[in-house]
Structure formats: C-alpha cells, structure tokens
Write a protein that holds these residues in place. Sequence first.
Motif, PDB file in Angstrom:
ATOM      1  N   LYS A 259      53.060  44.290  61.838  1.00  0.00           N
ATOM      2  CA  LYS A 259      52.787  43.105  61.019  1.00  0.00           C
ATOM      3  C   LYS A 259      52.382  43.616  59.653  1.00  0.00           C
ATOM      4  N   VAL A 260      53.153  43.290  58.645  1.00  0.00           N
ATOM      5  CA  VAL A 260      53.022  43.941  57.343  1.00  0.00           C
ATOM      6  C   VAL A 260      51.726  43.516  56.657  1.00  0.00           C
ATOM      7  N   PRO A 261      50.877  44.469  56.291  1.00  0.00           N
ATOM      8  CA  PRO A 261      49.624  44.131  55.597  1.00  0.00           C
ATOM      9  C   PRO A 261      49.877  43.817  54.130  1.00  0.00           C
ATOM     10  N   THR A 262      48.920  43.159  53.502  1.00  0.00           N
ATOM     11  CA  THR A 262      49.000  42.952  52.063  1.00  0.00           C
ATOM     12  C   THR A 262      48.555  44.236  51.362  1.00  0.00           C
ATOM     13  N   THR A 273      46.180  41.211  37.597  1.00  0.00           N
ATOM     14  CA  THR A 273      44.747  41.231  37.905  1.00  0.00           C
ATOM     15  C   THR A 273      44.595  41.839  39.295  1.00  0.00           C
ATOM     16  N   PHE A 274      43.726  42.834  39.425  1.00  0.00           N
ATOM     17  CA  PHE A 274      43.587  43.514  40.705  1.00  0.00           C
ATOM     18  C   PHE A 274      43.000  42.554  41.735  1.00  0.00           C
ATOM     19  N   GLY A 275      43.663  42.461  42.870  1.00  0.00           N
ATOM     20  CA  GLY A 275      43.276  41.477  43.868  1.00  0.00           C
ATOM     21  C   GLY A 275      42.581  42.072  45.075  1.00  0.00           C
ATOM     22  N   HIS A 276      42.588  41.306  46.148  1.00  0.00           N
ATOM     23  CA  HIS A 276      42.000  41.744  47.413  1.00  0.00           C
ATOM     24  C   HIS A 276      43.156  42.058  48.364  1.00  0.00           C
ATOM     25  N   TYR A 277      43.150  43.256  48.939  1.00  0.00           N
ATOM     26  CA  TYR A 277      44.273  43.711  49.760  1.00  0.00           C
ATOM     27  C   TYR A 277      43.760  44.188  51.112  1.00  0.00           C
ATOM     28  N   GLN A 278      44.555  43.968  52.136  1.00  0.00           N
ATOM     29  CA  GLN A 278      44.162  44.437  53.466  1.00  0.00           C
ATOM     30  C   GLN A 278      44.117  45.957  53.508  1.00  0.00           C
ATOM     31  N   THR A 279      45.051  46.589  52.846  1.00  0.00           N
ATOM     32  CA  THR A 279      44.998  48.037  52.629  1.00  0.00           C
ATOM     33  C   THR A 279      45.750  48.296  51.330  1.00  0.00           C
ATOM     34  N   TRP A 372      39.174  43.972  57.510  1.00  0.00           N
ATOM     35  CA  TRP A 372      40.505  43.633  58.021  1.00  0.00           C
ATOM     36  C   TRP A 372      40.662  44.199  59.425  1.00  0.00           C
ATOM     37  N   GLN A 373      41.077  43.379  60.377  1.00  0.00           N
ATOM     38  CA  GLN A 373      41.141  43.848  61.752  1.00  0.00           C
ATOM     39  C   GLN A 373      42.133  44.994  61.930  1.00  0.00           C
ATOM     40  N   GLY A 374      43.153  45.058  61.091  1.00  0.00           N
ATOM     41  CA  GLY A 374      44.158  46.105  61.244  1.00  0.00           C
ATOM     42  C   GLY A 374      43.744  47.467  60.742  1.00  0.00           C
ATOM     43  N   SER A 375      42.553  47.585  60.154  1.00  0.00           N
ATOM     44  CA  SER A 375      42.110  48.883  59.646  1.00  0.00           C
ATOM     45  C   SER A 375      41.890  49.874  60.794  1.00  0.00           C
ATOM     46  N   PRO A 376      42.345  51.128  60.635  1.00  0.00           N
ATOM     47  CA  PRO A 376      42.111  52.133  61.672  1.00  0.00           C
ATOM     48  C   PRO A 376      40.647  52.354  62.014  1.00  0.00           C
TER      49      PRO A 376
END
Length: 435
Positions: A259-262, A273-279, A372-376
């Motif tokens: 599932k592709v992260p942002t 503008t620098f945003g908020h990213y899952q990774t 983010w739940q997908g973080s290692p």
Amino acid sequence: MKFFQKTRWLTCLFLFTLIVTAYANTNSMPQYQALFTLPSNPNTSPALVLRYYQEWGDGSRTGWQTPVVLPTVSVGNRTLPIVLQFSYASPFYTSGAIELGYDQYAQYYTVFSISGHPSENLLIQGPFQQAAYMSATLYSNVMGTQPAIVDKQMTTLDNASNPYIEGNPSVFAYSPTLLQSHTLKPAYSLPLSPPPIHRPRLAARKTPADGTGEIYVYRLDQTSSHENVVEDITPDGCSQAYLYAEKESYQDVIIFRIKVPTTFIESDHPDMTFGHYQTRYFSVSAHRNSDSQDRYLTYWTVNTRMLRDYMDDQGYAYVFFASNDYTNNLAIEQHTPDTQPPVMTWGRYKGYVLGNPDFAIIMRYRDPDPAWQGSPVNATCYATPEDEQPVTKEQLGDYLPEIYGDTMENFQNGHIGAVNKDALWPVDLAKTHGK
C-alpha cells in the motif's frame, strides 16, 4: 525642491533594494550547517557518510542522475576531501545491487579516516538540495556509535527557514544551487561497502509450510543494525530505515504488493510547501549475492514515484521479480531506457519487473513518521538474526508488504503461490469469503 527629489529618489532606491533583497532571499537556496563532536576515544578513526535520496535534477525520470552540490566538511581549519561512494556517475554503479548495497536513485559520499583531537568539532556546511532526503552519519569503529543528523535537524544560516520542516517553503520554492565544476575521486576499494548480513537460512521459520509461497518480511535486528553501514537506529536498538525479505531457491518469479505511502517526491509536481508525509522516501530493491552468476542489470530499484504509475484504486502497487535473463528480455522487447525496469501485465496485476533478488528484497524507508502504522519502528525489534520473527499484519496493518513466490512453470500457468492472476489478492479474497 531638489532636496525632496533627492529624498524621493533615495526612498525609491531603498524600497527597490528591499524588494531585490527579499526576492533574493526567497529564491536563493538556504544554506545549512551540521556539527558533530569527534569521539573522545583517540583510537577511533571515524568516517562520515553523506546520503542524498532522489535528487530532482531536471525533474525528469533521469533527474536522479544529476550530481548533488556537495558541502564543505572541515575539522578546525582543515577542509577534508569528500569521496564519491556511490551514484550513477560511479564506475561501480551496477555494484549497488550487490548484497545490502545501495538504493539505485540515491547518492552516497564519504569522508574517510577523519583525524582530529578527541572532542573536536566536525563541521558540515553547504546548500540544501532539491532531493527527497539528506542526512549525515558519523560511523566509528566503536560498536553502536552512529550519530546522525537529518536535513530537518540541520541549522539554517542567515535566518532562513529550514525547507524540510512541515509548513515551511520546501526546497522546490527556491532556485537550486548550480553545480560547480569539480571532479570527485571515486572510492575504488569501496571500504564502506556494507558486508553481507549473515542470517541463518531457517526455511521452516522463513516460509510457511502451507504451500502458499508466502515470503516473510523482517526488520533489521539490533546486531545487524549496528554491524552494517545502515542508518536511523531508534532507541530500541534496531534501524527503522529497512525491512527485508529472502526468497527460497525454487521461487523463480515473485509478486510484491505494498500500500503506497505518502512521500515528499511522488509526482512530477513536488510540494512547494513542505508537508506531512508517512515516510519521506520509500523504495523496494532486488539485491543479489556477490557470487551470483546472473547477468548484471542496470536497474534494481522502484521508488514511490514509480509505484504510483500503476497503483490500483485501493492504493496498492505491485512489483514483480524474475530471473535477470527473463527481465532483460522484457526490457529489450519494450525498448525501455537503460536504467528503467520493464513492465509486466499479469492478469489483473500490473507493475514494474526487477531482477532476481537472490540476496534479499530490501525495502528502504527514509524518515518514517513514527505515528504512521506502516513505519518499521512498529515492528518488533529483536536482538540477533537468530531471534528474528516475521513482521505481522497486527504491527504494520495494511501497510505490511506482502510477497509471494513460485516456480516459472506455475507462474506461466497463472499462479504465483496463493496469488491467482485473475483473482483478488489472497487477503482480499479471504475477506470476501468471510474468513
């Protein structure tokens, strides 16, 4: 009258100067500095590694090949030489796929054998880059000492705002710093080329005995995290920058789902503008054994920008892995660019095709959001390779990479393990059947 004319002229000149200055400040890439304190142990000889992921260049699919503008690295009043460790410009470019290796779309530079008085400061100073991620890590021969400074932690000069902090103008709000003409000496001996991660081949643990062909995913353990040239070791002692998976010898063809992260650079129009990213950055790579007899391929990595090319309406993307010969023949048929993998459509599944990952499939996460739940970091951290257990769905949720492998014959007959080319993904199929 002349006095007022002169005053008006001076006022206009002052306002013009303010406008020009403001314009310059807005459009000139901010400068940064990062400071390390050298180890207090006089017997250590640390090395500095500078990492740049997904350089933008001209914004095209080959923009990542553009050399970055390097900083100045100094100790005291001595400027230290920077060595090219890995990039597209390296004479050892294709060796980046060997063992733990390198991300295809990244650049790595090294300052070796840094000498100085214990506790003396190491200063890094230069311009930010139009890249997804920058970091500096100081490696010492003292076990476990890997202090790192990520771009968002770097100090900006001249009261500029840090372009890697959420809400600030990003690096794409500024004009990139032009590359000065210079020649870097490549690291021919590759002294920091990561050694193999020696893990026991515990087939009963690594692959389910139910015949599904599933390939388990693991997080780097504490020992592997500290013994290899990796980064982003969290307080639990394991790196949160990597997941990996090892195939079985019979698995000629593999299908990978994520599932592709942002991420920061995931399209042709990065955020101003620098945003908020899952990774900040994500990629999946096919890494080979050093003694592999397969032909070399000039591509081995797919990153988020590419994954989104064939992402389905549920947000999932697929990557195939096959023998290097099979993959190379596809590339010849499709006339793909030299550094870009071919594409496969297999029933309802479509995605890029990488070569044989006979060392490992390596997933790289740069600056993952711990929320983010997908973080290692949400995967259990084990002490040694022998202790490791697979990452689970309970830990990473829908963002757990799912991988299946099978023989070429079964693939040609429409199956890669539990995956049928014309059916829903196994987990989704089970849901529809109420399991």
